[in-house]
Design a protein around this motif. Sequence first.
Motif, PDB file in Angstrom:
ATOM      1  N   LYS A   1       0.843  -1.208   0.000  1.00  0.00           N
ATOM      2  CA  LYS A   1       0.000   0.000   0.000  1.00  0.00           C
ATOM      3  C   LYS A   1       0.876   1.256   0.000  1.00  0.00           C
ATOM      4  O   LYS A   1       0.600   2.232  -0.729  1.00  0.00           O
ATOM      5  CB  LYS A   1      -0.898  -0.008   1.239  1.00  0.00           C
ATOM      6  N   ALA A   2       1.944   1.258   0.798  1.00  0.00           N
ATOM      7  CA  ALA A   2       2.844   2.412   0.856  1.00  0.00           C
ATOM      8  C   ALA A   2       3.537   2.632  -0.487  1.00  0.00           C
ATOM      9  O   ALA A   2       3.679   3.769  -0.950  1.00  0.00           O
ATOM     10  CB  ALA A   2       3.880   2.212   1.965  1.00  0.00           C
ATOM     11  N   TYR A   3       3.967   1.543  -1.123  1.00  0.00           N
ATOM     12  CA  TYR A   3       4.584   1.649  -2.444  1.00  0.00           C
ATOM     13  C   TYR A   3       3.587   2.213  -3.462  1.00  0.00           C
ATOM     14  O   TYR A   3       3.931   3.069  -4.284  1.00  0.00           O
ATOM     15  CB  TYR A   3       5.080   0.273  -2.909  1.00  0.00           C
ATOM     16  N   PHE A   4       2.363   1.710  -3.421  1.00  0.00           N
ATOM     17  CA  PHE A   4       1.340   2.174  -4.357  1.00  0.00           C
ATOM     18  C   PHE A   4       1.071   3.665  -4.180  1.00  0.00           C
ATOM     19  O   PHE A   4       0.969   4.413  -5.159  1.00  0.00           O
ATOM     20  CB  PHE A   4       0.052   1.378  -4.158  1.00  0.00           C
ATOM     21  N   ASP A   5       0.980   4.099  -2.928  1.00  0.00           N
ATOM     22  CA  ASP A   5       0.719   5.513  -2.640  1.00  0.00           C
ATOM     23  C   ASP A   5       1.849   6.414  -3.126  1.00  0.00           C
ATOM     24  O   ASP A   5       1.621   7.595  -3.423  1.00  0.00           O
ATOM     25  CB  ASP A   5       0.513   5.721  -1.136  1.00  0.00           C
ATOM     26  N   LYS A   6       3.058   5.863  -3.195  1.00  0.00           N
ATOM     27  CA  LYS A   6       4.199   6.639  -3.667  1.00  0.00           C
ATOM     28  C   LYS A   6       4.410   6.522  -5.177  1.00  0.00           C
ATOM     29  O   LYS A   6       5.385   7.040  -5.715  1.00  0.00           O
ATOM     30  CB  LYS A   6       5.465   6.215  -2.920  1.00  0.00           C
ATOM     31  N   GLY A   7       3.507   5.810  -5.858  1.00  0.00           N
ATOM     32  CA  GLY A   7       3.589   5.706  -7.310  1.00  0.00           C
ATOM     33  C   GLY A   7       4.538   4.636  -7.813  1.00  0.00           C
ATOM     34  O   GLY A   7       4.840   4.584  -9.018  1.00  0.00           O
ATOM     35  N   LYS A   8       5.012   3.763  -6.925  1.00  0.00           N
ATOM     36  CA  LYS A   8       5.884   2.678  -7.370  1.00  0.00           C
ATOM     37  C   LYS A   8       5.053   1.606  -8.068  1.00  0.00           C
ATOM     38  O   LYS A   8       3.859   1.454  -7.800  1.00  0.00           O
ATOM     39  CB  LYS A   8       6.644   2.096  -6.171  1.00  0.00           C
ATOM     40  N   THR A   9       5.687   0.862  -8.945  1.00  0.00           N
ATOM     41  CA  THR A   9       4.966  -0.141  -9.726  1.00  0.00           C
ATOM     42  C   THR A   9       5.645  -1.513  -9.621  1.00  0.00           C
ATOM     43  O   THR A   9       6.847  -1.612  -9.350  1.00  0.00           O
ATOM     44  CB  THR A   9       4.889   0.257 -11.205  1.00  0.00           C
ATOM     45  N   ALA A  10       4.838  -2.544  -9.853  1.00  0.00           N
ATOM     46  CA  ALA A  10       5.341  -3.915  -9.884  1.00  0.00           C
ATOM     47  C   ALA A  10       5.472  -4.374 -11.330  1.00  0.00           C
ATOM     48  O   ALA A  10       4.776  -3.893 -12.212  1.00  0.00           O
ATOM     49  CB  ALA A  10       4.395  -4.834  -9.124  1.00  0.00           C
ATOM     50  N   SER A  11       6.384  -5.305 -11.552  1.00  0.00           N
ATOM     51  CA  SER A  11       6.579  -5.882 -12.884  1.00  0.00           C
ATOM     52  C   SER A  11       7.018  -7.330 -12.717  1.00  0.00           C
ATOM     53  O   SER A  11       7.369  -7.769 -11.613  1.00  0.00           O
ATOM     54  CB  SER A  11       7.657  -5.111 -13.649  1.00  0.00           C
ATOM     55  N   PHE A  12       7.008  -8.072 -13.823  1.00  0.00           N
ATOM     56  CA  PHE A  12       7.441  -9.469 -13.774  1.00  0.00           C
ATOM     57  C   PHE A  12       8.879  -9.575 -13.250  1.00  0.00           C
ATOM     58  O   PHE A  12       9.183 -10.442 -12.426  1.00  0.00           O
ATOM     59  CB  PHE A  12       7.353 -10.085 -15.178  1.00  0.00           C
ATOM     60  N   ILE A  13       9.733  -8.687 -13.713  1.00  0.00           N
ATOM     61  CA  ILE A  13      11.141  -8.719 -13.286  1.00  0.00           C
ATOM     62  C   ILE A  13      11.255  -8.494 -11.783  1.00  0.00           C
ATOM     63  O   ILE A  13      12.017  -9.183 -11.088  1.00  0.00           O
ATOM     64  CB  ILE A  13      11.965  -7.662 -14.058  1.00  0.00           C
ATOM     65  N   LYS A  14      10.498  -7.540 -11.246  1.00  0.00           N
ATOM     66  CA  LYS A  14      10.554  -7.255  -9.808  1.00  0.00           C
ATOM     67  C   LYS A  14       9.984  -8.413  -8.997  1.00  0.00           C
ATOM     68  O   LYS A  14      10.506  -8.756  -7.926  1.00  0.00           O
ATOM     69  CB  LYS A  14       9.804  -5.966  -9.495  1.00  0.00           C
ATOM     70  N   ILE A  15       8.908  -9.023  -9.496  1.00  0.00           N
ATOM     71  CA  ILE A  15       8.271 -10.124  -8.770  1.00  0.00           C
ATOM     72  C   ILE A  15       9.175 -11.352  -8.713  1.00  0.00           C
ATOM     73  O   ILE A  15       9.225 -12.069  -7.711  1.00  0.00           O
ATOM     74  CB  ILE A  15       6.907 -10.467  -9.414  1.00  0.00           C
ATOM     75  N   VAL A  16       9.929 -11.588  -9.780  1.00  0.00           N
ATOM     76  CA  VAL A  16      10.816 -12.753  -9.832  1.00  0.00           C
ATOM     77  C   VAL A  16      12.225 -12.414  -9.339  1.00  0.00           C
ATOM     78  O   VAL A  16      12.805 -13.128  -8.513  1.00  0.00           O
ATOM     79  CB  VAL A  16      10.892 -13.323 -11.263  1.00  0.00           C
ATOM     80  N   GLY A  17      12.766 -11.316  -9.851  1.00  0.00           N
ATOM     81  CA  GLY A  17      14.171 -11.002  -9.588  1.00  0.00           C
ATOM     82  C   GLY A  17      14.452 -10.487  -8.188  1.00  0.00           C
ATOM     83  O   GLY A  17      15.454 -10.890  -7.566  1.00  0.00           O
ATOM     84  N   ASN A  18      13.605  -9.612  -7.677  1.00  0.00           N
ATOM     85  CA  ASN A  18      13.887  -9.015  -6.365  1.00  0.00           C
ATOM     86  C   ASN A  18      13.886 -10.039  -5.231  1.00  0.00           C
ATOM     87  O   ASN A  18      14.780 -10.017  -4.385  1.00  0.00           O
ATOM     88  CB  ASN A  18      12.903  -7.881  -6.087  1.00  0.00           C
TER      89      ASN A  18
END
Length: 256
Positions: A189-206
């Motif tokens: 929720k905090a990431y969303f409020d700050k405008g950060k986004t998720a992607s396939f690379i972030k979901i797998v790589g991070n």
Amino acid sequence: MIKLSGVIITFNEERNIEACLKSLVNVVDEIVVVDSFSTDQTKAICSKYKVTFIEQSFLGYIEQKNFALKQAKHNYIVSLDGDEALSETLQKSIITLKSNWEFDGYFCNRFNNFCGQWIKHSDWYPNKKLRVFDRRKAEWKGINPHDNVLLKDSKSKTGHLQGDILHWTYQTYSEFNNKTEYFSTIAAKAYFDKGKTASFIKIVGNPTWAFFKAYVLRLGFLDGINGFVICAQTANITFLKYTKLLELQRQHQPKK
């Protein structure tokens, strides 16, 4: 000689709050506890000590801690959570500091106890935290629930104190699992409020990188099975955070 305020935020900390208070009573000149209306014995335990006990609905980790700072009488702060305490060595370091304050803030190592084991590796030690500081020059910042004290001026100077903040974290695996779910939701929720986004690379790589860094590069494997559990959950909370963020993105996409 300067005067110090010990500042603590609590919610249902009956298991740990007494150790926290005992470690502060001979170090600071006042203790302020800001409690989010605990339903256990936290308030009763605090009443046995000379503390200023303030009840405040939870505002968010960062917001609650900044609120607590404003309640202190003195500008020089020792900030702890209710499940933390000062080691004897750190108590002595802070007492000495009262007559020899040099910097704007001081880092301390945090030593984490997980399921009865003191964790010496991965991302959990030395786990440096800025917890002794001049509140006129610092504030709590970050992205909930990952709060930290930051000095306002980039030219501010910091020192490092001998001794550890003793931190009693999760005492069962189930507790750890439940908190991982809880904290990942807050973080998404905090990431969303700050405008950060998720992607396939972030979901797998991070998550993959988080596990490799903690378990291999930072020697988490040396802490045995609990080291593996911690590093696996480090990856898991990263995975959950980004999948929940992706879910929020999809929920807020314009309808076609």
